[in-house]
Structures are given as C-alpha cells and as structure tokens.
Design a protein around this motif. Structure first.
Motif, short mmCIF file in Angstrom:
data_model
loop_
_atom_site.label_atom_id
_atom_site.label_comp_id
_atom_site.label_asym_id
_atom_site.label_seq_id
_atom_site.Cartn_x
_atom_site.Cartn_y
_atom_site.Cartn_z
N GLY A 124 10.57 3.21 10.55
CA GLY A 124 9.33 3.17 9.80
C GLY A 124 9.56 3.73 8.40
N VAL A 125 8.78 3.27 7.43
CA VAL A 125 8.95 3.73 6.06
C VAL A 125 7.57 3.88 5.42
N VAL A 126 7.41 4.95 4.64
CA VAL A 126 6.18 5.17 3.89
C VAL A 126 6.55 5.27 2.41
N PHE A 127 5.89 4.47 1.58
CA PHE A 127 6.12 4.51 0.14
C PHE A 127 5.04 5.39 -0.48
N ASN A 128 5.46 6.28 -1.37
CA ASN A 128 4.55 7.26 -1.93
C ASN A 128 4.27 7.06 -3.41
N SER A 129 4.96 6.11 -4.04
CA SER A 129 4.67 5.77 -5.43
C SER A 129 5.16 4.36 -5.69
N SER A 130 4.66 3.75 -6.76
CA SER A 130 5.02 2.37 -7.06
C SER A 130 6.46 2.25 -7.57
N SER A 131 7.11 3.38 -7.86
CA SER A 131 8.50 3.35 -8.33
C SER A 131 9.49 3.62 -7.20
N ASN A 132 9.01 3.71 -5.98
CA ASN A 132 9.90 4.01 -4.85
C ASN A 132 10.93 2.92 -4.63
N VAL A 133 12.13 3.35 -4.21
CA VAL A 133 13.20 2.45 -3.83
C VAL A 133 13.73 2.92 -2.48
N ALA A 134 13.68 2.07 -1.48
CA ALA A 134 14.25 2.38 -0.16
C ALA A 134 15.63 1.74 -0.09
N THR A 135 16.64 2.56 0.23
CA THR A 135 18.02 2.10 0.18
C THR A 135 18.66 2.16 1.55
N PHE A 138 0.84 -1.19 0.00
CA PHE A 138 0.00 0.00 0.00
C PHE A 138 0.88 1.25 0.00
N LEU A 139 0.37 2.33 -0.57
CA LEU A 139 1.05 3.63 -0.52
C LEU A 139 0.49 4.47 0.62
N ASP A 140 1.33 5.42 1.06
CA ASP A 140 0.89 6.49 1.98
C ASP A 140 0.30 5.95 3.28
N GLN A 141 0.96 4.97 3.89
CA GLN A 141 0.43 4.41 5.13
C GLN A 141 0.95 5.16 6.35
N SER A 142 0.04 5.73 7.13
CA SER A 142 0.34 6.40 8.39
C SER A 142 1.51 7.37 8.23
N GLY A 143 2.64 7.09 8.90
CA GLY A 143 3.81 7.92 8.76
C GLY A 143 3.69 9.27 9.42
N PRO A 144 4.45 10.28 8.93
CA PRO A 144 4.54 11.58 9.61
C PRO A 144 3.21 12.31 9.70
N ILE A 145 2.28 12.09 8.76
CA ILE A 145 1.01 12.81 8.84
C ILE A 145 0.19 12.34 10.04
N GLU A 181 18.64 6.06 2.77
CA GLU A 181 18.53 7.12 1.77
C GLU A 181 17.06 7.38 1.45
N GLU A 182 16.65 8.65 1.52
CA GLU A 182 15.30 9.05 1.14
C GLU A 182 15.34 9.54 -0.30
N THR A 183 15.05 8.65 -1.23
CA THR A 183 15.06 9.02 -2.64
C THR A 183 13.76 8.60 -3.29
N GLY A 184 13.36 9.35 -4.30
CA GLY A 184 12.19 8.97 -5.09
C GLY A 184 10.88 9.05 -4.35
N GLY A 185 10.80 9.84 -3.27
CA GLY A 185 9.55 10.00 -2.56
C GLY A 185 9.38 9.10 -1.36
N VAL A 186 10.36 8.24 -1.07
CA VAL A 186 10.28 7.40 0.13
C VAL A 186 10.42 8.28 1.36
N THR A 187 9.60 8.03 2.40
CA THR A 187 9.70 8.77 3.65
C THR A 187 10.24 7.83 4.72
N ILE A 188 11.38 8.22 5.31
CA ILE A 188 12.05 7.42 6.32
C ILE A 188 11.85 8.07 7.68
N GLN A 189 11.45 7.30 8.66
CA GLN A 189 11.21 7.84 10.00
C GLN A 189 12.52 8.18 10.71
N TYR A 190 13.47 7.27 10.69
CA TYR A 190 14.76 7.48 11.37
C TYR A 190 15.88 7.24 10.36
#
Length: 674
Positions: free
Chosen positions: A423-434, A367-374, A407-416
């Motif tokens: 925690g990590v939130v993916f914001n698009s289907s092309s996201n890559v968390a590194t 799923f995209l946009d789950q919980s996270g900073p908002i 690394e926060e690249t391509g719209g990925v949101t990293i908590q720490y």
C-alpha cells in the motif's frame, strides 16, 4: 384519437408504477411449527417445536377426549416486510385429509401473538380456544381436500389487521383449530399436510431522500445518474434533487465522472457517513433513516510520479504496476456495460516508468492522504507492485530484474518497504515512489566481488556454479540452474542486509558462506555470520542454517574480511577483529564441534587480506604483510592446529597492500597462490 392514445399511455404508466410499488413476500415454509393437544382435563402437551421445512403433519379436531390444534410461525423482519407497510392481501393454502367422504374442514384461525420458542403451552391453548376466542377468520376449506383462500381488506379485515399488527414484532403466529371443538363435541379430526403456504402482498412505506453532489466548498455541482430499470440506462438529474422511494427499495446512483475544478468523485455519503467503499455507480437500500445521499468530490493532484531504480543506482527503466480504486475502467455488465471504478477490488495496471499521474491521464490525478497507517491500512488506498521478473536493457544488454525494496522519499508512506506489493499513501503532489529493482548478477559496488581475497564463485560436485557478492549494502547469492555456466541462473537470493565482505567454499554439494554483519538498530557489536546452503526440491538451493561465529567492535565493521575453508573434516574461518592484532581463526571439527577463537601464529597488525584453502585436516593460509606475501601451512594435531613456519613468498617493490592474494588446492597436496 390522439387524446385516447395519450390516456391509455398515462393509464398504463400509472399501472406500472402501482404494480412496481406493490411487493410480495412468500416464504417457502414456516420458521417454526408446533402441535398442542389436551386429553380430557389434563395439562396441555406437545410433540415439540419443529424448525424449518419438515414432513411433519398435524391433526386438528377431536378424537374421543383428545383435542388437537396446530400453530405456525413466520418471521417477518424488515428485510422481508418493512414496518409500516400496508397489507393488501394474504393468501393461505394447504392440503388436508378428511375423516370421511364429503367432510369439509371448517377451521378457525387465531392470531396467537406468542413466540413458539418460549411461550407456555397453557397460554398457547388459551389463545387458540374456539370456545372462548373469536379468532381472526372462520373461512372454510373446499371439497377437494384443500384450503386456498386470499384474505383481503374489508371482508377479511381481522385477518389483514392481524398480519399488519405483527410487523412491529417481526413475526406472525397463526393458530389453527376445529371451529366447533368443545369437550362435549362429537369426534371430527382432520390431518393438515406439512406444506402450508403463506403469501403476503404489501405496499411498503415510502421515504423522501435528498440526493446531492458537492465540491469541497459545499456547492452542488453537475448531475447524478439514477438507474432506470425499464430503459436500462442512467437517467440524469441536476442536483440537488428530491426523490420518493419505497422502504427496502434498492436504487443505484452514479456520481459524475468528470474532473471539475481539479476535483473528482471521491466517496458516497449516506446521511453524513461515508460509505465503506468508493465504488461509483453504487447501489443503496432505502431504510427509514435514509434522508440524504451525497456524491462528494475531493481535490485530486497532478504530478505524483512512480519510478524504478535499477540496483539502487537511480537509473530508471522497466515496468511498475499500480492499483487505483478510483480508476474508471470496468464496463459493468449488470448496468448496461456502463463504465465504473472497482474500489479495492481494482486490478493492478502495468505502467512504463517513470510514470507521472496528470489530469490528462486516465487517472485524472491522484488523491493525497488516503487511509494508510492512520487507519491501520483499512479502507481505501493506492497500491504498488513490482513484477515478478522483467527484462530491462542496461548498457545495451538485456538483464533480468527482480523486486527488492521501496524507497520512502519526499513524504511517500510505504506499507511494506520490503514487499513486492505494498500500500502507498501520497502526501504531496511532488511525491515520487521508487521501486528498487535487483539485477541478476549485478552489483552497485565496484568491489561487489573483490572486497576480500577469498573466492566468490565455486562449482559443486553436481556441476552447479555458485556465486556470492555484495550490492546495495546486502549480501546476495545465486547459482546456475544447469552445469552450463552460460545457461540460466536462479533468481538472486537476498541473504541479509547490513552485510559486507562475503566469501564461500563448498564440500560435495553443500555451500558455506561467511560474511560480516552489523545493524546498529539491532546489535551493539559487529558479527561474523555463517550460512549453509543445500540443494532442495527441483535442485534449487536454499538456506538450511545460519549461526554467529564471533562478535567484534562495531567500529571495525567492514575490515574483518572473513575467509573460509570447508572440507570433509572441518570448517576453518580466518578473519581480523581489530587493527592492533594479527589474524584470528575459529575451527569446527565435525567430531568435537567449534573450538575457541585462536591466533594464527606469526601474524600481527600488518597481516591483512587473508585467503585460505583446505583439504581434510589441512589448511593453507596466505596473506599480505608490508608489501610481502606470506604463507602458512597447518595440519590437525588432536583438537588443535600445528602450524609450520611462515614462508615469505615475495618481497620488493612489485607488491603492495592492495595485492589481495588468493589460494587454491588442485589435488589435495599442492597449493597455488595468485
């Protein structure tokens, strides 16, 4: 014959339903109890309010001019007996002691209706008076010194009604008095034992509930499962489906576990409010406001990827751990080992990188946009974790790698971003968390150990080797765990980011490290930082202190190239702070403290790449200048240095400004320049 069997089955089934609908509430003891008594015409008195289970016994009856009564209170909240329930029967039982052989206790019971915590004694007396109050029952005890009677509708309607009507106030207060108690009556007194017992059989009210399962377009889809307690399985129902359940019933529903139109189960909704977790199957307690239960599907995405970057080079390899609250991987033993997800209690799963979450994987997309900073990271979201340590083969060599950063690249949101777990939130289907992994004794930069002329490795008196170097814009430190250079080494310790050009020296078993530091987000100038490392528990070294030596223009960051000589008498640091002046130095004498910044004599703008070595109250400095290697010796005079004349160690075309001379001392008097 077949018809008879059929009727027996139907009758048995109906009995099971009726039996299952009826429930019993039997608290172990009254919530409160209180005695009240009156001597002649005096005011009503009590020995106080008793809470919970006690061994206190109460007298009921008359002794001379004293009349005594007992009152008991049970809490009947909606979790015990829901409002609107039908009372089927009430059993009351207690033991008693009689004043004489064959004297049976003839009580009168009252619905007091007054909370024992705050009711006045006068009102309690009035509401339990057998002279003026009819009461709710005159059932007598038996000859075996006990009262044990089950009140039923009809013949005991007043008692049943009293309990029924008490549900709205969530408490039943029962008064007990001698039925024939009057001021002029003879003396009769019974002692009621403390273990009074109340058992209420009731049928709770029912609630109609619509159960549904929706796609994002609001269309009902597939089926839900209802847990069948008798057959120990989930019965399937095509949605939408209406059910009638008892209030306070706990039912368990299972949303579909299929992938439908690239959507999968997301949340259960109670009426229009999503539940606080995403566990499916899920148990619900039916209350009067429960009108609708809905399993909501949501769009899931294929193509999201997680990967490692070894030493921030972009080279991948190794493992990452991922927590998915929606992953169906837990056989629930309470429900016939039926698989379900675990919500935020899900464990981390180890995955080989790079890993792509596809529809065909166990995860069925993400799923995209789950919980996270908002939502301040409250609720349900995905998590990532780097293993504590892992061996990864690089250039045909197995090296140890440790957590460093995300690394926060391509719209990925990293908590720490700097945490091992985040925690990590993916914001698009092309996201890559590194995950950036740190390799032991590895540097991304070719100049990781050659950025200045000073030593990067020393061996302290205890035989331990120490190394400092630069990688990924940070300064790192590690040491051997034994006196064997080829043995095990400690995990590389991150000293600080935004740093360059470290060097180190030691005295005894203490190590000092100096480096340049500049973080435009925190400082306006560059700084020279000095760190002290000492051995601690288990021989592991750790930072004991750090301090700022000097500041210099941010534009010169990376060119100060500090070097250090650490002796039993002083700390001596040499550096440049701009391109127009010569070498500078600061000294810390152990008996007087830090001196002010001072010039190193006979150095100028051409004096670069210094190196320094020292012994007690002596220092040897070597540096480049216009394709020559120059040397200066100094010794302490008071609180200052006295420098001897500059010596030109070399000249000619064989030397250039990239020579980077180094210096060492073998026996305290001879310096060797390389």
């Amino acid at each position: 014959m077949k018809k008879v069997i059929f009727l027996i089955v139907i009758a048995t089934f109906c009995f099971a339903i009726d039996y299952y609908a009826q429930q019993t509430y039997s608290p172990s003891f009254p919530t409160y109890r209180k005695d009240i008594y009156k001597v002649g015409t005096a005011s009503v008195q009590t020995n106080g309010l008793i809470t919970g289970l006690t061994a206190t016994k109460y007298y009921v009856g008359k002794n001379s001019t004293t009349r005594k009564r007992a009152i008991y209170q049970w809490e009947l909240d909606n979790n015990s007996i829901p409002d609107g329930s039908t009372i089927n029967s009430v059993r009351l039982a207690f033991l008693y002691s009689a004043p004489g052989t064959g004297v049976v206790f003839p009580p009168r019971f009252f619905n007091v209706g007054l909370d024992l915590q705050n009711a006045s004694l006068t009102d309690l007396w009035i509401n339990t008076d057998p002279e003026t109050q009819v009461g709710i029952s005159d059932r007598s005890a038996t000859l075996d010194w006990k009262f044990d009677y089950t009140f039923i509708p009809g013949s005991d309607q007043a008692f049943i009604d009293a309990v029924q009507n008490s549900l709205s106030s969530d408490k039943f207060i029962l008064g007990v008095a001698w039925r024939y108690e009057t001021p002029s009556a003879g003396n009769q007194q019974w002692q009621l034992h403390y273990d009074i017992f109340l058992e209420i059989n009731f049928t709770p009210p029912t609630q109609n509930v619509l159960v549904d399962q929706k796609l994002l377009n609001n269309s009902s889809v597939d089926s839900i499962g209802l847990w069948n307690l008798f057959e120990y399985k989930f019965d399937k129902y095509i949605v939408p489906e209406n059910f009638t359940w008892n209030i306070n019933d706990t039912i368990t529903l299972q949303g579909s576990q299929k992938l439908i139109s690239n959507q999968k189960y997301h949340y259960w909704f109670i009426n229009d409010i999503s539940s606080s977790d995403v566990i499916n199957h899920k148990s619900f307690t039916i209350i009067p406001t429960t009108d609708r239960l809905k399993s909501q599907f949501n769009l899931t995405h294929s193509g999201i990827k997680i990967q490692n970057s070894l030493e921030a080079t972009g080279i991948d390899g190794g493992k990452l751990e991922f927590k998915d609250p929606w992953l169906i991987d837990y056989p629930d033993p309470d429900f016939g080992n039926t698989p379900r997800n675990r919500g935020m209690a899900a464990p981390f799963k180890e995955l080989t990188t790079p890993y792509t979450f596809t529809y065909s994987s166990d995860y069925k997309g993400l799923f995209l946009d789950q919980s996270g900073p908002i939502h301040n990271w409250q609720g349900t979201y995905y998590s990532l974790k780097m293993p504590d340590e892992q061996p990864i083969t690089v250039h045909n060599q197995s090296r140890k790698f440790f957590p460093y950063s995300w690394e926060e690249t391509g719209g990925v949101t990293i908590q720490y971003p700097w945490g091992q777990e985040t925690g990590v939130v993916f914001n698009s289907s092309s996201n890559v968390a590194t995950a950036v992994l740190k390799g032991q004794l590895m540097s991304k930069e070719q100049t990781g150990i050659s950025s200045n002329s000073q030593r990067k490795m020393v061996r302290t008196d205890n035989g331990i080797y120490h190394v400092v170097y630069e990688s990924m814009g940070s300064v790192w430190y590690t040491h051997s765990l034994t006196s064997n250079y080829f043995g095990n080494w400690s995990t590389d310790f991150w000293i600080t980011n935004h740093a360059k050009n470290p060097s180190l020296d030691y005295e005894g078993n203490t190590v000092l490290i100096v480096c340049e530091y500049y973080d435009p987000a925190l400082t306006t100038d560059s700084e020279l930082w000095l760190f002290t490392f000492n051995p601690g528990s288990g021989g592991l070294y750790s930072i004991q202190n750090y301090e700022t030596i000097i500041t210099y223009p941010a534009s010169y960051f990376g060119n100060a190239k500090p070097v250090i000589a650490f002796t039993s008498s002083q700390i001596f640091i040499v550096y440049r702070k701009n391109a127009s002046e010569g070498l500078k130095q600061r000294t810390k004498w152990y008996d007087t403290g830090w001196t002010s910044e001072a010039n190193v004599p006979q150095t100028d703008a051409n004096s670069i790449n210094p190196a320094v070595a020292g012994r007690a109250a002596h220092v040897h400095i070597v540096f480049e200048s216009l394709a020559e290697i120059h040397y200066k010796f100094a010794y302490r005079q008071g609180s200052s240095w006295r420098y001897e004349s500059l010596i030109n160690l070399s000249s000619g075309s064989g030397f250039n400004q990239n020579y980077h001379p180094s210096i060492s001392i073998s026996d305290g008097s001879n310096a060797y320049v390389m």
